[in-house]
Design a protein around this motif. Structure first.
Motif, PDB file in Angstrom:
ATOM      1  N   GLU A 121      69.030 -22.991  15.161  1.00 57.62           N
ATOM      2  CA  GLU A 121      68.951 -21.803  16.007  1.00 57.62           C
ATOM      3  C   GLU A 121      69.438 -22.104  17.418  1.00 57.62           C
ATOM      4  N   VAL A 122      69.023 -23.239  17.974  1.00 50.64           N
ATOM      5  CA  VAL A 122      69.460 -23.599  19.323  1.00 50.64           C
ATOM      6  C   VAL A 122      70.980 -23.782  19.347  1.00 50.64           C
ATOM      7  N   LEU A 123      71.528 -24.419  18.332  1.00 49.86           N
ATOM      8  CA  LEU A 123      72.971 -24.633  18.301  1.00 49.86           C
ATOM      9  C   LEU A 123      73.724 -23.305  18.159  1.00 49.86           C
ATOM     10  N   ARG A 127      69.142 -19.889  21.976  1.00 47.66           N
ATOM     11  CA  ARG A 127      67.698 -19.758  22.139  1.00 47.66           C
ATOM     12  C   ARG A 127      67.059 -19.695  20.757  1.00 47.66           C
ATOM     13  N   ALA A 128      66.103 -20.572  20.525  1.00 47.56           N
ATOM     14  CA  ALA A 128      65.362 -20.502  19.265  1.00 47.56           C
ATOM     15  C   ALA A 128      64.575 -19.198  19.224  1.00 47.56           C
ATOM     16  N   SER A 129      64.416 -18.647  18.045  1.00 44.56           N
ATOM     17  CA  SER A 129      63.654 -17.408  17.888  1.00 44.56           C
ATOM     18  C   SER A 129      62.206 -17.633  18.318  1.00 44.56           C
ATOM     19  N   GLU A 147      62.025 -32.537  24.712  1.00 41.87           N
ATOM     20  CA  GLU A 147      62.895 -33.668  24.347  1.00 41.87           C
ATOM     21  C   GLU A 147      63.824 -33.303  23.204  1.00 41.87           C
ATOM     22  N   LEU A 148      63.346 -32.528  22.249  1.00 41.67           N
ATOM     23  CA  LEU A 148      64.201 -32.089  21.148  1.00 41.67           C
ATOM     24  C   LEU A 148      65.334 -31.207  21.663  1.00 41.67           C
ATOM     25  N   VAL A 149      65.025 -30.282  22.552  1.00 40.33           N
ATOM     26  CA  VAL A 149      66.076 -29.433  23.137  1.00 40.33           C
ATOM     27  C   VAL A 149      67.102 -30.304  23.855  1.00 40.33           C
ATOM     28  N   LEU A 150      66.643 -31.297  24.596  1.00 37.84           N
ATOM     29  CA  LEU A 150      67.572 -32.190  25.305  1.00 37.84           C
ATOM     30  C   LEU A 150      68.434 -32.982  24.323  1.00 37.84           C
ATOM     31  N   ALA A 151      67.842 -33.474  23.244  1.00 37.35           N
ATOM     32  CA  ALA A 151      68.610 -34.227  22.249  1.00 37.35           C
ATOM     33  C   ALA A 151      69.650 -33.330  21.583  1.00 37.35           C
ATOM     34  N   VAL A 152      69.245 -32.139  21.187  1.00 34.78           N
ATOM     35  CA  VAL A 152      70.171 -31.206  20.547  1.00 34.78           C
ATOM     36  C   VAL A 152      71.311 -30.865  21.506  1.00 34.78           C
ATOM     37  N   GLY A 153      70.964 -30.528  22.737  1.00 36.05           N
ATOM     38  CA  GLY A 153      71.988 -30.175  23.719  1.00 36.05           C
ATOM     39  C   GLY A 153      72.934 -31.325  24.023  1.00 36.05           C
ATOM     40  N   PHE A 154      72.384 -32.519  24.166  1.00 35.62           N
ATOM     41  CA  PHE A 154      73.227 -33.676  24.459  1.00 35.62           C
ATOM     42  C   PHE A 154      74.202 -33.934  23.312  1.00 35.62           C
TER      43      PHE A 154
END
Length: 185
Positions: A121-123, A127-129, A147-154
């Motif tokens: 969803e973030v990708l 924004r995740a639902s 931290e998960l959002v940062l890892a996914v974004g990075f």
């Protein structure tokens, strides 16, 4: 073949050359990244904190990174992270499911499936639902959600750098990066 040539390492700014020489593996991604001399050290330090300093479970992180790689079509990222994921406990059937684009396969436990749903969803949606976010926030501490959002974004950034510049595939050496981070403490 790379879409732009790798820089001549002997012509890099001394601080970039020093940071490059300190890397435990001289991967093509770092060679390409060296074009961005002012970003090089910050990028590698930030990536290092994701791989070596997060509280987020390493297996969850690696499943999310593999999901980003698969959804982004980033073969280089995939190839480098499969051995890391295996080392963190990802099972062959989980890796095969992600490679096939089946992040909801039965081989993932409830938390892993939720992390993968959140990652997708973030990708895709930025924004995740609300439903997915609330469920994840019940499973993970707030710190680990961030931290998960940062890892996914990075790793979305990494995928885009790899695919846009055409970084050449090479033998997996990502494990040596993780090992090098452990040695440095």
């Amino acid at each position: 073949m790379a879409r732009i040539p790798y820089p001549n390492l002997d012509e890099l700014h001394p601080s970039v050359r020093e940071a490059f020489d300190a890397l435990p593996a001289k991967l093509n991604i770092f060679r390409m990244l060296a074009h961005a001399e002012r970003n090089f050290s910050a990028f590698t330090r930030f990536g290092g904190t994701i791989l070596g300093r997060q509280q987020l479970d390493a297996k969850l992180r690696e499943l999310a990174i593999l999901h980003v790689a698969q959804l982004s079509g980033a073969r280089y990222e995939w190839d480098q992270h499969v051995p890391i994921a295996e080392r963190t406990g990802a099972r062959p059937e989980q890796i095969a499911a992600l490679e096939a684009g089946n992040a909801s396969a039965d081989c993932f436990d409830a938390t892993e499936a939720l992390v993968l749903r959140f990652t997708g969803e973030v990708l895709r949606d930025v924004r995740a639902s609300d439903e997915t976010f609330a469920a994840l926030a019940k499973q993970l501490p707030h710190r680990e959600v961030v931290e998960l959002v940062l890892a996914v974004g990075f790793y979305m950034l990494v995928a885009r750098l790899l695919e846009t510049t055409g970084v050449d595939l090479e033998a997996p050496a990502g494990v040596s990066i993780v090992d090098g981070l452990r040695e440095r403490g």
